[in-house]
Design an enzyme around this catalytic site. Structure first.
Site, PDB file in Angstrom:
ATOM      1  N   HIS A 222      -2.719 -12.171   4.211  1.00 30.94           N
ATOM      2  CA  HIS A 222      -3.298 -10.824   4.281  1.00 30.94           C
ATOM      3  C   HIS A 222      -3.796 -10.599   5.708  1.00 30.94           C
ATOM      4  O   HIS A 222      -4.263 -11.530   6.366  1.00 30.94           O
ATOM      5  CB  HIS A 222      -4.452 -10.704   3.281  1.00 30.94           C
ATOM      6  CG  HIS A 222      -4.957  -9.304   3.168  1.00 30.94           C
ATOM      7  ND1 HIS A 222      -5.822  -8.773   4.081  1.00 30.94           N
ATOM      8  CD2 HIS A 222      -4.678  -8.329   2.282  1.00 30.94           C
ATOM      9  CE1 HIS A 222      -6.059  -7.505   3.747  1.00 30.94           C
ATOM     10  NE2 HIS A 222      -5.387  -7.219   2.657  1.00 30.94           N
TER      11      HIS A 222
ATOM     12  N   GLY B 276      -7.837  -0.012   4.321  1.00 31.11           N
ATOM     13  CA  GLY B 276      -9.257   0.335   4.234  1.00 31.11           C
ATOM     14  C   GLY B 276      -9.667   1.469   5.160  1.00 31.11           C
ATOM     15  O   GLY B 276     -10.853   1.720   5.355  1.00 31.11           O
TER      16      GLY B 276
ATOM     17  N   LYS C 164     -10.763  -8.471  -2.847  1.00 30.97           N
ATOM     18  CA  LYS C 164     -11.385  -8.998  -1.617  1.00 30.97           C
ATOM     19  C   LYS C 164     -12.735  -9.648  -1.966  1.00 30.97           C
ATOM     20  O   LYS C 164     -12.845 -10.270  -3.020  1.00 30.97           O
ATOM     21  CB  LYS C 164     -11.512  -7.883  -0.579  1.00 30.97           C
ATOM     22  CG  LYS C 164     -10.188  -7.136  -0.378  1.00 30.97           C
ATOM     23  CD  LYS C 164     -10.172  -6.245   0.816  1.00 30.97           C
ATOM     24  CE  LYS C 164      -8.814  -5.560   0.902  1.00 30.97           C
ATOM     25  NZ  LYS C 164      -8.637  -4.776   2.097  1.00 30.97           N
TER      26      LYS C 164
ATOM     27  N   SER D 232      -4.547   1.729   1.821  1.00 30.11           N
ATOM     28  CA  SER D 232      -5.140   2.997   1.373  1.00 30.11           C
ATOM     29  C   SER D 232      -4.356   3.700   0.265  1.00 30.11           C
ATOM     30  O   SER D 232      -4.285   4.919   0.235  1.00 30.11           O
ATOM     31  CB  SER D 232      -5.368   3.936   2.564  1.00 30.11           C
ATOM     32  OG  SER D 232      -6.305   3.364   3.455  1.00 30.11           O
TER      33      SER D 232
ATOM     34  N   GLU E  49      -6.408  -9.456   6.872  1.00 35.06           N
ATOM     35  CA  GLU E  49      -7.791  -9.911   7.129  1.00 35.06           C
ATOM     36  C   GLU E  49      -7.833 -11.420   7.352  1.00 35.06           C
ATOM     37  O   GLU E  49      -8.649 -11.919   8.123  1.00 35.06           O
ATOM     38  CB  GLU E  49      -8.693  -9.482   5.951  1.00 35.06           C
ATOM     39  CG  GLU E  49      -8.978  -7.989   6.008  1.00 35.06           C
ATOM     40  CD  GLU E  49      -9.131  -7.306   4.654  1.00 35.06           C
ATOM     41  OE1 GLU E  49      -9.436  -7.986   3.655  1.00 35.06           O
ATOM     42  OE2 GLU E  49      -8.932  -6.066   4.606  1.00 35.06           O
TER      43      GLU E  49
ATOM     44  N   GLU F 259       1.962  -4.147   4.609  1.00 33.13           N
ATOM     45  CA  GLU F 259       0.666  -3.507   4.762  1.00 33.13           C
ATOM     46  C   GLU F 259       0.424  -3.215   6.236  1.00 33.13           C
ATOM     47  O   GLU F 259      -0.003  -4.112   6.985  1.00 33.13           O
ATOM     48  CB  GLU F 259      -0.439  -4.438   4.252  1.00 33.13           C
ATOM     49  CG  GLU F 259      -0.354  -4.743   2.784  1.00 33.13           C
ATOM     50  CD  GLU F 259      -1.722  -5.074   2.203  1.00 33.13           C
ATOM     51  OE1 GLU F 259      -2.166  -4.362   1.305  1.00 33.13           O
ATOM     52  OE2 GLU F 259      -2.369  -6.021   2.685  1.00 33.13           O
TER      53      GLU F 259
ATOM     54  N   ASN G  43      -6.311  -6.165  -5.167  1.00 35.05           N
ATOM     55  CA  ASN G  43      -6.942  -7.158  -4.296  1.00 35.05           C
ATOM     56  C   ASN G  43      -8.425  -6.805  -4.174  1.00 35.05           C
ATOM     57  O   ASN G  43      -8.783  -5.885  -3.455  1.00 35.05           O
ATOM     58  CB  ASN G  43      -6.242  -7.121  -2.923  1.00 35.05           C
ATOM     59  CG  ASN G  43      -6.904  -8.036  -1.905  1.00 35.05           C
ATOM     60  OD1 ASN G  43      -7.723  -8.889  -2.260  1.00 35.05           O
ATOM     61  ND2 ASN G  43      -6.550  -7.864  -0.641  1.00 35.05           N
TER      62      ASN G  43
HETATM   63  P1  PGA Z   1      -6.973  -0.829   0.811  1.00 37.81           P
HETATM   64  O1  PGA Z   1      -6.658  -2.383   0.988  1.00 37.81           O
HETATM   65  O2  PGA Z   1      -6.199  -0.350  -0.390  1.00 37.81           O
HETATM   66  O3  PGA Z   1      -8.446  -0.758   0.608  1.00 37.81           O
HETATM   67  O4  PGA Z   1      -6.525  -0.157   2.066  1.00 37.81           O
HETATM   68  C1  PGA Z   1      -5.364  -2.868   0.754  1.00 37.81           C
HETATM   69  C2  PGA Z   1      -5.325  -4.336   1.059  1.00 37.81           C
HETATM   70  O5  PGA Z   1      -5.991  -4.779   1.984  1.00 37.81           O
HETATM   71  O6  PGA Z   1      -4.622  -5.114   0.392  1.00 37.81           O
END
Ligand code: PGA
Length: 246
Positions: free
Chosen positions: A87, A164, A6, A203, A89, A158, A4
Site C-alpha cells: 500500500h 484519502g 487502516k 477516494s 502508505e 491506487e 481497508n
Molecule cells: P481512500 O483510501 O478510499 O480513503 O482514498 C484508499 C486506500 O488507501 O486503500
C-alpha cells in the site's frame, strides 16, 4: 470489494459494521475486510456472511526475531485469506520497496493468502507524465522474479494523489491505467493481464462507485475512508453488485 480500515475502528464498532452488512450478502461481489492486525482473529468469530478478511501487511519472513511484524502463517491460522501488500502508505511512510514486496508475495502464497499488490504513482510523477513508467517499474520489480506466475494474485491501482484526498481519478484515467497494467502483465507472461483481477482505489465513495465499477476493465475496489461508514460501504457494495450482474 475490499475495505481497508487502516489504523481505524475498534473491535466493537467493526463487529457492528460487518454484521450489519452481512444481513444482505451481495450475490456476485466478494467483500473483504482489512482490520488492524491485533483483532484479525476476532473476525473469525463474527458473522461475516460470505465476506472474508485479511491482513493490511505481512512479514516476508516465516517466523523468528522480527519484533512488530506479523507472519503470513499466523494470519492464515486466524482465518485470514488475503493480504494487502505495498500500500502506498507502507511505501512512503515505512520505506517498503517493490523488491521487498516480491518476498512478501512468496510468503503470502506459501501460507495460502491471496496477495493484493498495490501500485500507483504520486502526484509529481503524474504531473511529469511518468506514471506509466513508474507503474511498469513497480510491476517489474515486484513480479519479474516470480515468473512464470501460476498462483492467484490481485492488483490494486491506487494513484497516490487520490488516496484519502477526495480526488478520484477520472474514469478515463483509471481505465487507461488498468489497460496499461494488463498490457504490461501480458508482456511479462502471455495471458496474465486477462487472468489477473485489478481493483481501483483512491477516494472511492457512494457517489462515484457506479461510474468506476461499471467499467469492464475495473474488477473491483479498494476502499479506505468510505469502508468505515456502514451506509456508504453498503451502497458501494450494492452498486458493484449491480454492475457485476448487468
Ligand atoms: P481512500 O483510501 O478510499 O480513503 O482514498 C484508499 C486506500 O488507501 O486503500
Amino acid at each position: 470489494m475490499a475495505g481497508n480500515w487502516k489504523m481505524n475502528l475498534f473491535p466493537s464498532t467493526a463487529q457492528d459494521l460487518v454484521e450489519s452488512l452481512a444481513v444482505e450478502a451481495p450475490k456476485h461481489t466478494q467483500v473483504i475486510y482489512f482490520p488492524q492486525a491485533p483483532f484479525l482473529g476476532c473476525l473469525q468469530q463474527w458473522n461475516l456472511g460470505k465476506a472474508q478478511f485479511g491482513a493490511q501487511n505481512i512479514s516476508s519472513q516465516s517466523s523468528g526475531a522480527f519484533t512488530g511484524e506479523t507472519s503470513a502463517e499466523l494470519v492464515h491460522a486466524l482465518g485470514g485469506q488475503f493480504t494487502l501488500l505495498g500500500h502506498s502508505e507502507r511505501r512512503t511512510l515505512f520505506g517498503e520497496t517493490s523488491a521487498q514486496l516480491q518476498d512478501k508475495i512468496v510468503a503470502a502464497w506459501k501460507h495460502q493468502l491471496l496477495p493484493i499488490l498495490c501500485i500507483g504513482e504520486t502526484l509529481e510523477e503524474r504531473e511529469d507524465e511518468r506514471h506509466f513508467e513508474v507503474i511498469k517499474n513497480q510491476l517489474m520489480e515486484s513480479l519479474h522474479g516470480l515468473l512464470p506466475i501460476s498462483a492467484d494474485l490481485i492488483l490494486a491501482y491506487e494513484p497516490v494523489w487520490a488516496i484519502g484526498t477526495g480526488k478520484t481519478a477520472s474514469v478515463e484515467q483509471a481505465v487507461e491505467v488498468h489497460r496499461f497494467i494488463r498490457s504490461v502483465l501480458n508482456e511479462m507472461q502471455v495471458g496474465l493481464g486477462e487472468t489477473t483481477s485489478i481493483l481501483y482505489g483512491g477516494s472511492v465513495n457512494a457517489g462515484n462507485a457506479k461510474e468506476l465499477f461499471s467499467q469492464s476493465d475495473i474488477d473491483g475496489g479498494l476502499v479506505g475512508g468510505a469502508s468505515l461508514k456502514i451506509e456508504d460501504f453498503r451502497t458501494i457494495i450494492q452498486l458493484q453488485d449491480e454492475c457485476l450482474h448487468a
